[in-house]
Scaffold this active site. Structure first.
Site, PDB file in Angstrom:
ATOM      1  N   LYS A  36      60.750  26.882   1.227  1.00  0.00           N
ATOM      2  CA  LYS A  36      61.594  26.340   0.157  1.00  0.00           C
ATOM      3  C   LYS A  36      61.575  27.255  -1.054  1.00  0.00           C
ATOM      4  O   LYS A  36      60.505  27.645  -1.537  1.00  0.00           O
ATOM      5  CB  LYS A  36      61.098  24.956  -0.255  1.00  0.00           C
ATOM      6  CG  LYS A  36      61.245  23.877   0.811  1.00  0.00           C
ATOM      7  CD  LYS A  36      60.835  22.519   0.245  1.00  0.00           C
ATOM      8  CE  LYS A  36      60.944  21.420   1.282  1.00  0.00           C
ATOM      9  NZ  LYS A  36      60.560  20.100   0.726  1.00  0.00           N
ATOM     10  N   ASP A  37      62.762  27.533  -1.587  1.00  0.00           N
ATOM     11  CA  ASP A  37      62.842  28.380  -2.771  1.00  0.00           C
ATOM     12  C   ASP A  37      62.106  27.753  -3.949  1.00  0.00           C
ATOM     13  O   ASP A  37      61.373  28.427  -4.673  1.00  0.00           O
ATOM     14  CB  ASP A  37      64.298  28.689  -3.135  1.00  0.00           C
ATOM     15  CG  ASP A  37      65.213  27.472  -3.198  1.00  0.00           C
ATOM     16  OD1 ASP A  37      64.720  26.324  -3.252  1.00  0.00           O
ATOM     17  OD2 ASP A  37      66.452  27.661  -3.185  1.00  0.00           O
ATOM     18  N   ARG A  38      62.265  26.438  -4.163  1.00  0.00           N
ATOM     19  CA  ARG A  38      61.659  25.802  -5.332  1.00  0.00           C
ATOM     20  C   ARG A  38      60.137  25.825  -5.281  1.00  0.00           C
ATOM     21  O   ARG A  38      59.479  25.888  -6.325  1.00  0.00           O
ATOM     22  CB  ARG A  38      62.172  24.373  -5.511  1.00  0.00           C
ATOM     23  CG  ARG A  38      62.019  23.436  -4.326  1.00  0.00           C
ATOM     24  CD  ARG A  38      62.781  22.136  -4.608  1.00  0.00           C
ATOM     25  NE  ARG A  38      62.723  21.160  -3.520  1.00  0.00           N
ATOM     26  CZ  ARG A  38      63.591  21.073  -2.532  1.00  0.00           C
ATOM     27  NH1 ARG A  38      64.589  21.947  -2.464  1.00  0.00           N
ATOM     28  NH2 ARG A  38      63.485  20.128  -1.608  1.00  0.00           N
ATOM     29  N   THR A  44      59.270  17.583  -4.897  1.00  0.00           N
ATOM     30  CA  THR A  44      58.777  18.922  -4.579  1.00  0.00           C
ATOM     31  C   THR A  44      58.702  19.831  -5.795  1.00  0.00           C
ATOM     32  O   THR A  44      57.690  20.492  -6.032  1.00  0.00           O
ATOM     33  CB  THR A  44      59.672  19.563  -3.501  1.00  0.00           C
ATOM     34  OG1 THR A  44      59.618  18.760  -2.329  1.00  0.00           O
ATOM     35  CG2 THR A  44      59.219  20.975  -3.173  1.00  0.00           C
ATOM     36  N   HIS A  99      59.668  10.137  -0.527  1.00  0.00           N
ATOM     37  CA  HIS A  99      58.668  10.025  -1.583  1.00  0.00           C
ATOM     38  C   HIS A  99      59.431   9.920  -2.896  1.00  0.00           C
ATOM     39  O   HIS A  99      60.624   9.670  -2.901  1.00  0.00           O
ATOM     40  CB  HIS A  99      57.750  11.249  -1.560  1.00  0.00           C
ATOM     41  CG  HIS A  99      58.508  12.545  -1.443  1.00  0.00           C
ATOM     42  ND1 HIS A  99      59.058  13.202  -2.520  1.00  0.00           N
ATOM     43  CD2 HIS A  99      58.866  13.264  -0.346  1.00  0.00           C
ATOM     44  CE1 HIS A  99      59.694  14.280  -2.099  1.00  0.00           C
ATOM     45  NE2 HIS A  99      59.603  14.350  -0.784  1.00  0.00           N
ATOM     46  N   HIS A 119      60.097  13.385   6.329  1.00  0.00           N
ATOM     47  CA  HIS A 119      61.407  12.801   6.043  1.00  0.00           C
ATOM     48  C   HIS A 119      62.125  12.381   7.325  1.00  0.00           C
ATOM     49  O   HIS A 119      62.748  11.320   7.380  1.00  0.00           O
ATOM     50  CB  HIS A 119      62.277  13.809   5.290  1.00  0.00           C
ATOM     51  CG  HIS A 119      61.943  13.955   3.850  1.00  0.00           C
ATOM     52  ND1 HIS A 119      61.940  12.896   2.975  1.00  0.00           N
ATOM     53  CD2 HIS A 119      61.600  15.053   3.119  1.00  0.00           C
ATOM     54  CE1 HIS A 119      61.614  13.327   1.769  1.00  0.00           C
ATOM     55  NE2 HIS A 119      61.391  14.631   1.831  1.00  0.00           N
ATOM     56  N   ASP A 171      52.152  18.982  -3.189  1.00  0.00           N
ATOM     57  CA  ASP A 171      53.045  18.725  -4.316  1.00  0.00           C
ATOM     58  C   ASP A 171      53.281  17.235  -4.549  1.00  0.00           C
ATOM     59  O   ASP A 171      53.665  16.812  -5.631  1.00  0.00           O
ATOM     60  CB  ASP A 171      54.385  19.430  -4.094  1.00  0.00           C
ATOM     61  CG  ASP A 171      55.017  19.083  -2.752  1.00  0.00           C
ATOM     62  OD1 ASP A 171      54.326  18.531  -1.865  1.00  0.00           O
ATOM     63  OD2 ASP A 171      56.214  19.374  -2.567  1.00  0.00           O
ATOM     64  N   ASP A 226      56.613  18.141   5.031  1.00  0.00           N
ATOM     65  CA  ASP A 226      57.616  17.366   4.297  1.00  0.00           C
ATOM     66  C   ASP A 226      58.846  17.096   5.149  1.00  0.00           C
ATOM     67  O   ASP A 226      59.349  15.970   5.201  1.00  0.00           O
ATOM     68  CB  ASP A 226      58.017  18.133   3.038  1.00  0.00           C
ATOM     69  CG  ASP A 226      59.022  17.378   2.182  1.00  0.00           C
ATOM     70  OD1 ASP A 226      58.632  16.422   1.506  1.00  0.00           O
ATOM     71  OD2 ASP A 226      60.221  17.754   2.214  1.00  0.00           O
TER      72      ASP A 226
END
Length: 562
Positions: free
Chosen positions: A175-177, A93, A495, A307, A348, A303
């Site tokens: 998501k923060d990232r 990610t 992934h 998962h 991503d 995502d």
């Protein structure tokens, strides 16, 4: 009050040199546009809407595009590049999002993984999160103080704000990232979901728009909801598949009242992300004048569903149908506000289905990775063979999937060589490993260019190798080996490999008035930033981007010649 620019003044404002880069040429002449009947809009859009769908592989895009009827369907009238690439090997990610609006590979963004190890730091686990300020004493790898400090390259929003501070650069994601990597360093608003609502950086406060969204979200979660509807075309995917002592393939995302954890794992959080994006447009005044703004929106739930349930069950079918509706709502809201916006949608990274289902579908070679390839198991085996014990902490960090392995701190140069040689030999002899490289090998490999589908394995690895942060040894597992040693409820697929099911993603551009094109040639996510830069008249010197501008209008007009 924000300034309003005419088209000429806008071009001038964006073409000036920035503190980081020198001027790279004059603005194109105003009379170079193609004839009106064949031309895309000549002026810059009021809003760049950059959308990432986390884990939205090119395979999923191809499988479901015929069923899209709302938001995705609109984009299919634009410029469609079904064979886009996250060209590098580190298909996670944080690295993937770091390429989208910087226009450079992870080797230059410095984001080589979601997490990496620094064996010499005092933190017990030695792990550093990609968007944390680990120098902050309150920060841990599990509870990070979020920061963009590790991103080495400027984003499109960063560069546009340097050219004209009136531009608004904002982002939102679960998501923060994702939000941090797409927006960069110079931001006006960045939000992500944290436990029970959206939040932001430690030194900022959430605004009334976020408070309103959190209140609406809380009301929905507290009320609970029934299962989500199953579209008719999902029927073939609606069957149980056994994974260990549990099953996947039939879940419909019922919402138990007050269960925020379940809420955070299903499609409804994408809807909240889109809703907050609309609130941000209104609160920040985005797209209100001739100064183009940048809004990055990363939808995370594809995502999380991937998962937890894999790609080929009814869960993913429900997820993409719900996301299609969410995108439609977002686009309709921008239309209602009269905003001239340009969209890019990509991902991503891609993803892979659960090996248990793949085995039923004619892919018996797909398997979960052996526990012997985890860092601790490798460390024990290398220590037994060499007699070397780590003087500080562990002998090895990392392992367990394709990616970086770090040698522990305190080893002498001779010990490091002995451990490295033993580790490399052990990995090369493992039947689940395709390739092994040392950091010294990768340092001598030039950064790759050319069509990404033709890159060798070492070129893919080099594109996400940073000598300051990458491991001492990099291991790439074979095709079909899923980097999960112990699958369980909520984690059956992943992934992170160097293979095309993880590298290939769709890239789609749309703006009202564009002429549709379907371009099968392979392109890269690093092409997105220079393409959008051309739309807004931003010029940067040669070498700024690893990618190239894509002509995204299928007529005689050339969107790269502005």
């Amino acid at each position: 009050m924000r300034l309003s620019f005419s088209s000429l003044a806008l071009a001038t404002a964006l073409l000036v040199s920035t503190p980081a880069f020198a001027d790279n040429g004059a603005a194109p002449a105003a009379d170079t546009a193609a004839p009106a009947e064949a031309a895309a809009p000549a002026e810059a859009p009021q809003l760049i809407l950059a959308i990432s769908v986390d884990q939205f592989s090119a395979d999923l895009f191809a499988q479901y595009r015929e069923h899209f009827s709302k938001g995705f369907a609109r984009l299919l009238d634009g410029a469609v590049f079904p064979s886009g690439y996250q060209s590098h090997a580190a298909t996670e990610t944080c690295p993937g999002h770091s390429t989208l609006l910087t226009g450079v590979h992870p080797a230059r963004t410095g984001i080589i993984a979601n997490d990496w190890y620094v064996p010499g730091i005092s933190r017990p686990d030695k792990e550093v999160y990609c968007v944390e300020d680990e120098s902050n004493p309150k920060s841990t790898s599990d509870e990070p103080v979020v920061s963009p400090k590790h991103l080495k390259a400027p984003t499109l929003g960063d560069l546009m704000k340097k050219a004209n501070p009136a531009i608004i650069n904002a982002a939102v994601s679960a998501k923060d990232r994702a939000a941090v990597m797409m927006s960069g360093h110079d931001t006006d608003a960045v939000y992500w979901f944290d436990d029970k609502g959206f939040t932001t950086f430690e030194d900022r406060k959430i605004t009334p728009a976020v408070e309103a969204e959190n209140a609406a979200l809380s009301k929905l979660v507290d009320a609970g909801a029934g299962p989500l509807p199953v579209p008719g075309y999902c029927s073939a995917a609606d069957r149980p598949v056994k994974v260990g002592d549990f099953t996947v393939g039939t879940y419909r995302f019922p919402q138990t009242a007050g269960d925020y954890k379940a809420y955070a794992k299903g499609p409804r959080l994408d809807a909240a992300t889109g809703d907050l994006a609309i609130r941000m447009v209104d609160e920040l005044g985005m797209g209100k004048d001739a100064v183009p703004d940048v809004l990055s929106v990363s939808f995370s739930q594809t995502d999380r569903v991937g998962h937890a349930f894999g790609h080929e069950g009814v869960e993913m079918c429900i997820q993409l149908a719900q996301l299609d509706a969410t995108l439609g709502t977002l686009f309709d809201a921008l239309d209602a506000r009269g905003i001239d916006y340009a969209v890019v949608l990509t991902a991503d990274h891609g993803g892979f289905d659960a090996p248990d289902r793949l085995d039923q579908q004619g892919y018996p070679a797909a398997k979960y990775i052996s526990p012997t390839l985890t860092g601790d198991a490798l460390a024990a085996a290398v220590s037994k063979e060499t007699g070397i014990v780590a003087p500080q902490g562990k002998l090895l960090y990392g392992g367990g999937s394709s990616g970086d392995i770090y040698l522990g701190a305190g080893l002498t140069d001779d010990q490091r060589k002995t451990v490295t040689d033993a580790l490399v030999a052990m990995l090369k002899a493992n039947p689940e490993v395709d390739a092994v490289y040392t950091a010294d090998e990768l340092k001598s490999v030039p950064l790759p260019h050319g069509h990404p589908q033709d890159w060798t394995m070492i070129q893919r690895v080099r594109a996400s190798f940073d000598p300051e942060r990458s491991g001492d040894v990099l291991m790439m597992t074979k095709r079909g080996v899923v980097g999960i040693a112990h699958p369980g409820p909520g984690y059956v697929a992943t992934h992170g490999s160097p293979w095309d099911y993880d590298r290939r993603v769709p890239i789609v551009f749309w703006r009202k008035g564009m002429t549709h094109e379907e371009q099968p040639a392979p392109v890269e996510t690093v092409d997105i930033a220079p393409t959008l830069a051309s739309l807004v008249g931003l010029k940067e010197p040669a070498g700024t981007w690893d990618g190239r501008c894509l002509d995204i209008d299928g007529s005689e007009a050339d969107t790269c010649a502005r």
